[in-house]
Design a protein around this motif. Structure first.
Motif, PDB file in Angstrom:
ATOM      1  N   GLY A  32      44.925   7.228  19.947  1.00 40.03           N
ATOM      2  CA  GLY A  32      45.815   5.894  20.575  1.00 40.03           C
ATOM      3  C   GLY A  32      46.921   6.058  20.011  1.00 40.03           C
ATOM      4  O   GLY A  32      48.274   5.962  20.983  1.00 40.03           O
ATOM      5  N   LEU A  33      46.960   6.533  18.691  1.00 41.22           N
ATOM      6  CA  LEU A  33      48.089   5.818  18.053  1.00 41.22           C
ATOM      7  C   LEU A  33      49.019   7.489  18.753  1.00 41.22           C
ATOM      8  O   LEU A  33      50.467   7.502  19.028  1.00 41.22           O
ATOM      9  N   LEU A  34      49.208   8.472  18.821  1.00 42.27           N
ATOM     10  CA  LEU A  34      49.915   9.762  19.685  1.00 42.27           C
ATOM     11  C   LEU A  34      49.891   9.303  21.042  1.00 42.27           C
ATOM     12  O   LEU A  34      51.294   9.442  21.843  1.00 42.27           O
ATOM     13  N   LEU A  35      49.024   8.825  22.321  1.00 38.36           N
ATOM     14  CA  LEU A  35      50.040   7.930  23.410  1.00 38.36           C
ATOM     15  C   LEU A  35      50.879   7.016  22.596  1.00 38.36           C
ATOM     16  O   LEU A  35      51.972   6.770  23.515  1.00 38.36           O
ATOM     17  N   ALA A  36      50.802   6.099  22.391  1.00 36.65           N
ATOM     18  CA  ALA A  36      51.430   5.704  21.968  1.00 36.65           C
ATOM     19  C   ALA A  36      52.721   5.720  21.422  1.00 36.65           C
ATOM     20  O   ALA A  36      53.478   5.524  22.026  1.00 36.65           O
ATOM     21  N   THR A  37      53.117   6.968  20.775  1.00 36.05           N
ATOM     22  CA  THR A  37      53.947   7.367  20.354  1.00 36.05           C
ATOM     23  C   THR A  37      54.438   8.572  21.404  1.00 36.05           C
ATOM     24  O   THR A  37      56.125   8.143  21.741  1.00 36.05           O
ATOM     25  N   LEU A  38      54.310   8.612  22.062  1.00 36.81           N
ATOM     26  CA  LEU A  38      54.009   9.812  23.350  1.00 36.81           C
ATOM     27  C   LEU A  38      54.722   7.979  24.519  1.00 36.81           C
ATOM     28  O   LEU A  38      56.339   8.483  24.838  1.00 36.81           O
ATOM     29  N   ALA A  39      54.309   6.932  24.887  1.00 41.26           N
ATOM     30  CA  ALA A  39      54.394   6.296  25.840  1.00 41.26           C
ATOM     31  C   ALA A  39      56.220   5.231  25.249  1.00 41.26           C
ATOM     32  O   ALA A  39      56.946   5.266  25.984  1.00 41.26           O
ATOM     33  N   GLY A  40      55.827   5.386  24.175  1.00 45.17           N
ATOM     34  CA  GLY A  40      57.362   4.829  23.356  1.00 45.17           C
ATOM     35  C   GLY A  40      58.442   6.029  22.998  1.00 45.17           C
ATOM     36  O   GLY A  40      59.913   5.346  23.429  1.00 45.17           O
ATOM     37  N   VAL A  41      58.347   6.696  23.144  1.00 48.16           N
ATOM     38  CA  VAL A  41      59.793   7.512  23.447  1.00 48.16           C
ATOM     39  C   VAL A  41      60.075   7.284  24.802  1.00 48.16           C
ATOM     40  O   VAL A  41      61.275   7.538  25.017  1.00 48.16           O
ATOM     41  N   ASN A  42      58.802   7.840  25.941  1.00 48.46           N
ATOM     42  CA  ASN A  42      59.287   7.287  27.330  1.00 48.46           C
ATOM     43  C   ASN A  42      59.969   5.546  27.691  1.00 48.46           C
ATOM     44  O   ASN A  42      61.114   5.651  28.460  1.00 48.46           O
ATOM     45  N   ALA A  43      59.665   4.822  26.294  1.00 47.54           N
ATOM     46  CA  ALA A  43      60.056   3.471  26.778  1.00 47.54           C
ATOM     47  C   ALA A  43      61.937   3.776  26.125  1.00 47.54           C
ATOM     48  O   ALA A  43      62.330   2.797  27.029  1.00 47.54           O
ATOM     49  N   VAL A  44      61.958   4.225  24.835  1.00 46.38           N
ATOM     50  CA  VAL A  44      63.036   4.265  24.651  1.00 46.38           C
ATOM     51  C   VAL A  44      64.290   4.885  25.987  1.00 46.38           C
ATOM     52  O   VAL A  44      65.102   4.697  25.893  1.00 46.38           O
ATOM     53  N   ASN A  45      63.622   6.151  26.173  1.00 48.05           N
ATOM     54  CA  ASN A  45      64.649   6.601  27.397  1.00 48.05           C
ATOM     55  C   ASN A  45      64.859   5.648  28.334  1.00 48.05           C
ATOM     56  O   ASN A  45      65.694   5.913  28.989  1.00 48.05           O
ATOM     57  N   ALA A  46      63.650   5.407  29.367  1.00 49.14           N
ATOM     58  CA  ALA A  46      63.871   4.711  29.847  1.00 49.14           C
ATOM     59  C   ALA A  46      64.924   3.090  29.918  1.00 49.14           C
ATOM     60  O   ALA A  46      65.577   3.554  30.912  1.00 49.14           O
ATOM     61  N   GLN A  47      64.809   2.855  28.705  1.00 42.41           N
ATOM     62  CA  GLN A  47      65.668   2.250  28.014  1.00 42.41           C
ATOM     63  C   GLN A  47      67.525   2.120  28.078  1.00 42.41           C
ATOM     64  O   GLN A  47      68.435   1.575  28.686  1.00 42.41           O
ATOM     65  N   ILE A 185      67.811   9.417  14.472  1.00 40.35           N
ATOM     66  CA  ILE A 185      67.017   8.479  13.907  1.00 40.35           C
ATOM     67  C   ILE A 185      65.745   8.802  15.216  1.00 40.35           C
ATOM     68  O   ILE A 185      64.524   8.720  14.086  1.00 40.35           O
ATOM     69  N   LEU A 186      65.368   8.449  16.455  1.00 36.15           N
ATOM     70  CA  LEU A 186      64.431   8.946  16.576  1.00 36.15           C
ATOM     71  C   LEU A 186      63.626   9.726  16.770  1.00 36.15           C
ATOM     72  O   LEU A 186      62.689   9.789  16.710  1.00 36.15           O
ATOM     73  N   GLY A 187      64.207  10.856  16.695  1.00 34.62           N
ATOM     74  CA  GLY A 187      62.996  12.609  16.304  1.00 34.62           C
ATOM     75  C   GLY A 187      62.694  11.900  14.918  1.00 34.62           C
ATOM     76  O   GLY A 187      61.647  12.613  14.671  1.00 34.62           O
ATOM     77  N   VAL A 188      63.444  11.455  13.934  1.00 37.12           N
ATOM     78  CA  VAL A 188      62.435  11.351  12.823  1.00 37.12           C
ATOM     79  C   VAL A 188      61.568  10.696  12.581  1.00 37.12           C
ATOM     80  O   VAL A 188      60.845  11.267  12.200  1.00 37.12           O
ATOM     81  N   ILE A 189      62.030   9.476  12.973  1.00 38.97           N
ATOM     82  CA  ILE A 189      60.932   8.456  13.123  1.00 38.97           C
ATOM     83  C   ILE A 189      59.524   9.087  14.354  1.00 38.97           C
ATOM     84  O   ILE A 189      58.436   8.661  13.253  1.00 38.97           O
ATOM     85  N   ALA A 190      59.910   9.295  15.265  1.00 40.77           N
ATOM     86  CA  ALA A 190      58.792   9.871  15.904  1.00 40.77           C
ATOM     87  C   ALA A 190      57.935  11.105  14.934  1.00 40.77           C
ATOM     88  O   ALA A 190      56.165  11.223  15.309  1.00 40.77           O
ATOM     89  N   GLY A 191      58.810  11.888  14.315  1.00 38.18           N
ATOM     90  CA  GLY A 191      58.114  12.939  13.797  1.00 38.18           C
ATOM     91  C   GLY A 191      56.963  12.496  12.302  1.00 38.18           C
ATOM     92  O   GLY A 191      56.229  13.033  12.349  1.00 38.18           O
ATOM     93  N   GLY A 192      57.434  11.579  12.335  1.00 45.89           N
ATOM     94  CA  GLY A 192      56.677  10.710  10.953  1.00 45.89           C
ATOM     95  C   GLY A 192      55.396   9.956  11.404  1.00 45.89           C
ATOM     96  O   GLY A 192      54.803   9.527  10.235  1.00 45.89           O
ATOM     97  N   PHE A 269      60.476  -3.861  25.073  1.00 48.46           N
ATOM     98  CA  PHE A 269      60.261  -3.104  26.217  1.00 48.46           C
ATOM     99  C   PHE A 269      59.440  -3.904  27.228  1.00 48.46           C
ATOM    100  O   PHE A 269      58.706  -4.422  27.178  1.00 48.46           O
ATOM    101  N   PHE A 270      59.449  -3.438  28.547  1.00 45.80           N
ATOM    102  CA  PHE A 270      59.345  -4.215  29.281  1.00 45.80           C
ATOM    103  C   PHE A 270      57.823  -2.638  29.794  1.00 45.80           C
ATOM    104  O   PHE A 270      57.477  -2.384  28.824  1.00 45.80           O
ATOM    105  N   PRO A 271      56.985  -3.726  29.402  1.00 47.41           N
ATOM    106  CA  PRO A 271      55.353  -3.113  29.324  1.00 47.41           C
ATOM    107  C   PRO A 271      54.675  -2.247  30.561  1.00 47.41           C
ATOM    108  O   PRO A 271      54.991  -0.953  30.246  1.00 47.41           O
ATOM    109  N   SER A 272      55.967  -1.665  31.765  1.00 54.43           N
ATOM    110  CA  SER A 272      56.105  -0.932  32.662  1.00 54.43           C
ATOM    111  C   SER A 272      56.824   0.504  32.020  1.00 54.43           C
ATOM    112  O   SER A 272      56.982   1.785  32.439  1.00 54.43           O
ATOM    113  N   ASP A 273      57.804   0.554  30.996  1.00 57.40           N
ATOM    114  CA  ASP A 273      58.590   0.998  30.085  1.00 57.40           C
ATOM    115  C   ASP A 273      57.424   2.327  29.123  1.00 57.40           C
ATOM    116  O   ASP A 273      57.848   3.265  29.215  1.00 57.40           O
ATOM    117  N   MET A 274      56.201   1.179  29.130  1.00 56.79           N
ATOM    118  CA  MET A 274      55.827   2.354  28.089  1.00 56.79           C
ATOM    119  C   MET A 274      54.483   2.420  28.423  1.00 56.79           C
ATOM    120  O   MET A 274      53.046   2.837  29.341  1.00 56.79           O
TER     121      MET A 274
END
Length: 717
Positions: A32-47, A185-192, A269-274
Motif C-alpha cells: 500500500g505504501l509502495l503504491l502511494a509512493t508511485l502514485a505520489g511521483v505520478n502526481a508530482v509529474n502531473a503538477q 530532493i524528490l529522488g532522495v525523498i522517494a528513495g527514502g 494534489f487533485f485526487p485524480s493526480d494520484m
C-alpha cells in the motif's frame, strides 16, 4: 508441487495460518505504501506538466496566433499567476482549462482565486481585475486546487505590448523540466520511502525462515529434490504475498483522496493526480509476489547445498572493514565536486546523484561491520548476563542483526540530506521579518520607463491608511542597459531609508528591489548625484517605492493602486519577501514531505523490527526455553531480545544522521556555496519520537517470549 505447497499454506495448522496472516498483513502495508509512493511521483509529474502548460513556447503554425503574456502578482504573500491572452483570429488556440478565449474586459479565475476575491475588499484585490467574470478555470490548467490563477483577455495591441508577450499557435504541449535541485530532493525523498518499504516486504516474506529451512531439510532427507523444495517455498511465499498485495491495493484506493489533500510538496494534489499507470500496477501486482518467491528461494540456499547444512550451523565469517570503502568513495565524490562543478544541470546530476547513491549503498554494505563493532564494544563493557548474551549473539551474526534496521538507516540518511539542504536554503533565502520596515516597503519597477508620475497618484497613495511615504525613483542618466541605478531628490528620501550626503540635493539610489532591500536602512548615507534638480525632473521614472506600516491592508491597497496606475507591469508591486516567501514555502513543502518520510520510514522500520523480533523468537524458542529451565529469569531473556534490536538501531541512527548532514553540507558548499544550517529542533523531535515508537514496538513483542518458551518447548523434536 504447486497444489502441495498451497495445502501446506492453507492446511498446515495454526502455525502456518498465523505465518500466512502476518506475512499477508505486512505485505499489505508495504505494498500500500509502495503504491502511494508511485502514485505520489505520478502526481508530482502531473503538477509539473500542468505548470509547464501555463508557460508555452513561442510557435508558428497554420492556426491564427494567440498573444500570450505571463505575469506574476502577490496577495498576502501568495503568488498569483496572471495570464493575458488575445486571439488574432477564429482559429487561434484556446488556453487549457477554459471553454473559450476571453475578450477585452473579460477573465476566468481559478476556484481558489474566486474565493479570495469574494473574501476580501475590492480595493485590496478585486480592483486589479476589472471586467466581466466568465467563469472558473478547470483543473486541467491548475497545478493544485489551491492555485491562484487568472486568465484575462485583451486586444492584440494591448497584450502585444505587455512584458514577456509572445505569439503561440499551440498550448499545453510544453514539456516539464524540473530543476536539478528539485530533482535531487524528490529522488532522495522517494528513495527514502521506497527502500524501507522494499526492505519491510522482504523482511516479512522471510518470517520463520529458519523454521521453514528445517522443514524443507526434512523433506530433502525423505527424497524431495531441490527443485521441488524451491517450488513449494515459492508457492508458500507467493500465496501470502498475493493476498497481501490485493489488500494493499484496497488500502491505497481507500486512502487515496485523504492522501491527495495533504500538501506534501507545499500544495495539495487533485485526487485524480494520484493515479497508477499500467506499468505501476504490473510492477506491484507481479513484482511483489515474484520478489517474495525469490526471497524464499534465496533463504533456502543452504538446504539446496545439503539438507544437513541446516542442523550443522556454522558461524558466518565476520564482516571486514573493506565494507566502508563504498561509503568513503561517495564522500570523496562530493568532496571532488567542491573543486569541480559542471555548469550544466545534467553534469551536476552526474556528479551529485552517484555520490549520494554510493553513500546509500555504502551504508547498507557497511551496516553489518558497524553492527559487529558495536556488539564487540558492548561485550567488552558488559557487566550483566543479558548484555553479554545479546552482544555475543550480535557479534556471531551481525548481518542478521542489521537486516531488520537497514531500512531505518537509509530513511534517516536520505531525510537528513533532504532536511539539511532545505533548511539551509530557507535560512539563506527566506522572507523579510514580518513587521520590519523592510517588510512594509512596496516596490514596483517599471518595465517601460514612465516620463512622469501624476500628482493624483501620490495623493491617492498617501490617502491610504498605513502609507507613510511615496517616492518616485528616476532612471540615472548614465545608467547602461540592464543596470539598476536611480536618482531621487534628497527631499523625497524618507528618513526610514537613510540620509543624504552632506550638501547633496540629488542622491543615487538603486532601482531594483533586491539592491534596495540590501542598501536601505535608517543608517544608510546615500551618495550625491552629479545632476541638478531641474535635470532630475526631465528624467524618466524607473520605479516607485511606497513605505507602509507593514499591515496587510495597507500593502494590498498600495499594490492595487499601483497596478491600476501602471497596468503593463511584469511582476506586480511587491514587498521584500514575496519572492523569498514563495520559494521558502515551496521548500517547506519539500521539508514537510521529508518529515512525512521520516515518520513513515520509522514506522516501517518498527514494523520490520517487530516482524524480525517475532520471527527470531519463534525460531529460538527452544534455546530460550532451555535457558529458562537452567534458571535464567524471563526478565533476562527480555533484556537480551531488547538489546539485540535496540543497540544496533540507535547506533545506526546516529551514523545515518551524521552521514546525511555531512553529505548535505558537501552538496550545499559545492552547489550553492552555503554552509549547512542545523535542522530545526522539530526534526530531532520527530526522529526521537520515531525511535521511541520503534522501541515501543519491540517492547510490545516481549510478552510473547514467556508464552512460547515454556518447558514443553524444550523437548527434542
Amino acid at each position: 508441487m504447486i497444489r502441495f505447497g498451497l495445502r501446506l499454506v492453507l492446511a498446515g495448522g495454526r502455525e502456518a495460518l498465523t505465518r500466512l496472516i502476518v506475512i499477508a498483513a505486512a505485505v499489505a502495508i508495504g505494498s500500500g505504501l509502495l503504491l502511494a509512493t508511485l502514485a505520489g511521483v505520478n502526481a508530482v509529474n502531473a503538477q509539473l506538466t500542468r505548470y509547464a502548460s501555463m508557460y508555452p513556447n513561442a510557435s508558428a503554425g497554420d492556426a491564427d496566433p494567440l498573444w500570450w503574456s505571463n505575469r506574476q502578482d502577490y496577495f498576502h504573500g501568495k503568488q498569483i499567476i496572471r495570464i493575458d491572452v488575445a486571439a488574432t483570429g477564429s482559429t487561434a488556440p484556446t488556453p487549457v482549462g477554459i471553454p473559450s478565449t476571453p475578450g477585452p474586459g473579460e477573465y476566468y479565475a481559478s476556484p481558489a482565486f474566486r474565493e479570495l476575491l469574494a473574501d476580501h475588499p475590492t480595493d485590496q484585490l478585486g480592483d486589479r481585475y476589472p471586467g466581466r467574470d466568465l467563469g472558473t478555470v478547470g483543473p486541467a490548467a491548475l497545478t493544485s486546487p489551491d492555485t491562484l490563477l487568472v486568465i484575462a483577455g485583451g486586444t492584440p495591441d494591448q497584450v502585444g505590448k505587455l512584458p514577456n508577450a509572445q505569439q503561440v499557435t499551440s498550448v499545453g504541449d510544453t514539456p516539464a523540466l524540473p530543476e536539478t535541485t528539485v530533482n535531487l530532493i524528490l529522488g532522495v525523498i522517494a528513495g527514502g520511502l521506497l527502500f524501507p518499504v522494499l526492505i519491510f516486504i522482504g523482511t516479512a516474506t522471510r518470517l520463520s525462515a529458519a523454521r521453514r529451512e528445517q522443514r524443507f531439510a526434512a523433506m530433502r532427507l525423505v527424497g524431495a529434490t531441490p527443485r521441488q523444495i524451491s517450488m513449494v517455498a515459492a508457492v508458500e511465499a507467493a500465496a501470502a504475498a498475493v493476498a497481501g498485495t490485493a489488500v494493499g491495493f484496497g488500502l491505497f484506493y481507500a486512502f487515496r483522496d485523504p492522501l491527495a489533500s495533504i500538501p506534501f510538496t507545499g500544495m495539495p494534489f487533485f485526487p485524480s493526480d494520484m493515479t497508477l499507470g499500467v506499468l505501476n500496477v504490473l510492477l506491484v501486482a507481479l513484482g511483489v509476489p515474484a520478489g517474495a518467491a525469490v526471497a524464499a528461494q534465496v533463504s533456502l540456499r543452504r538446504v539446496r547445498i545439503s539438507p544437513l547444512g541446516v542442523t550443522r550451523r556454522v558461524t558466518p565469517r565476520a564482516p571486514r572493514a573493506y565494507r566502508l570503502i563504498p561509503a568513503l568513495l561517495g564522500v570523496a565524490v562530493l568532496v571532488f565536486a567542491l573543486g569541480y562543478r559542471p555548469e550544466s544541470s545534467d553534469g551536476q546530476t552526474a556528479i551529485f546523484l552517484p555520490g549520494l547513491l554510493l553513500i546509500m549503498a555504502g551504508l547498507v554494505i557497511a551496516g553489518p561491520w558497524l553492527t559487529m563493532v558495536g556488539a564487540r564494544v558492548m561485550a567488552r563493557y558488559a557487566n550483566r548476563p543479558a548484555t553479554l548474551i545479546a552482544a555475543r549473539r550480535l557479534a556471531d551474526n551481525p548481518k542478521a542483526g542489521f537486516r531488520a534496521i537497514s531500512g531505518i538507516m537509509l530513511a534517516l540518511f536520505v531525510t537528513s540530506v533532504a532536511v539539511g539542504v532545505i533548511t539551509t536554503i530557507i535560512a539563506n533565502r527566506g522572507p523579510a521579518p514580518i513587521g520590519s520596515t523592510d517588510a512594509g516597503t512596496v516596490t514596483t519597477v517599471f518595465d517601460e520607463k514612465a516620463p512622469s508620475v501624476p500628482d493624483t497618484l501620490f495623493t491617492e497613495l498617501r490617502a491610504i491608511s498605513g502609507v507613510r511615504s511615496a517616492t518616485a525613483i528616476r532612471e540615472a542618466p548614465d545608467m547602461n542597459s540592464g543596470g539598476e541605478g536611480g536618482v531621487i531628490a534628497c527631499a523625497d528620501l524618507p528618513s526610514a531609508y537613510g540620509r543624504c550626503a552632506q550638501g547633496a540635493a540629488v542622491i543615487e539610489v538603486p532601482i531594483g528591489l533586491s539592491r534596495w532591500r540590501e542598501s536601505a536602512s535608517s543608517t544608510t548615507e546615500w551618495r550625491a548625484a552629479s545632476i541638478t534638480l531641474d535635470e532630475l525632473q526631465r528624467l524618466p521614472v524607473g520605479a516607485m517605492v511606497v513605505g507602509t506600516d507593514g499591515s496587510a491592508a495597507a500593502v494590498e491597497r498600495t499594490r492595487t493602486v499601483l497596478e491600476v496606475a501602471f497596468p503593463t507591469f511584469w511582476t506586480g508591486p511587491n514587498v521584500p519577501g514575496d519572492f523569498e516567501s514563495d520559494f521558502a514555502n515551496t521548500m517547506r513543502g519539500w521539508e514537510q514531505l521529508a518529515n512525512v518520510v521520516i515518520v513513515a520510514s520509522l514506522a516501517l522500520g518498527g514494523c520490520s523490527l517487530a516482524v524480525s523480533v517475532i520471527g527470531g523468537l519463534t525460531e529460538r524458542r527452544r534455546p530460550f526455553s532451555l535457558l529458562r529451565l537452567s534458571g535464567a529469569p524471563v526478565r533476562i531473556l527480555r533484556r537480551v531480545v531488547a538489546l539485540e534490536s535496540a543497540v544496533p538501531m540507535l547506533a545506526v541512527a546516529a551514523v545515518a544522521i551524521g552521514m546525511g548532514l555531512l553529505a548535505a553540507h558537501l552538496f550545499l558548499r559545492a552547489q550553492m556555496d552555503y554552509t549547512l544550517v542545523a535542522p530545526e529542533p522539530r526534526f530531532y523531535v520527530i526522529v526521537v519520537v520515531g525511535l521511541v515508537a520503534c522501541l515501543g514496538v519491540i517492547a510490545s513483542t516481549l510478552p510473547l517470549l514467556e508464552r512460547i518458551t515454556g518447558p514443553e518447548t524444550a523437548r527434542s523434536e
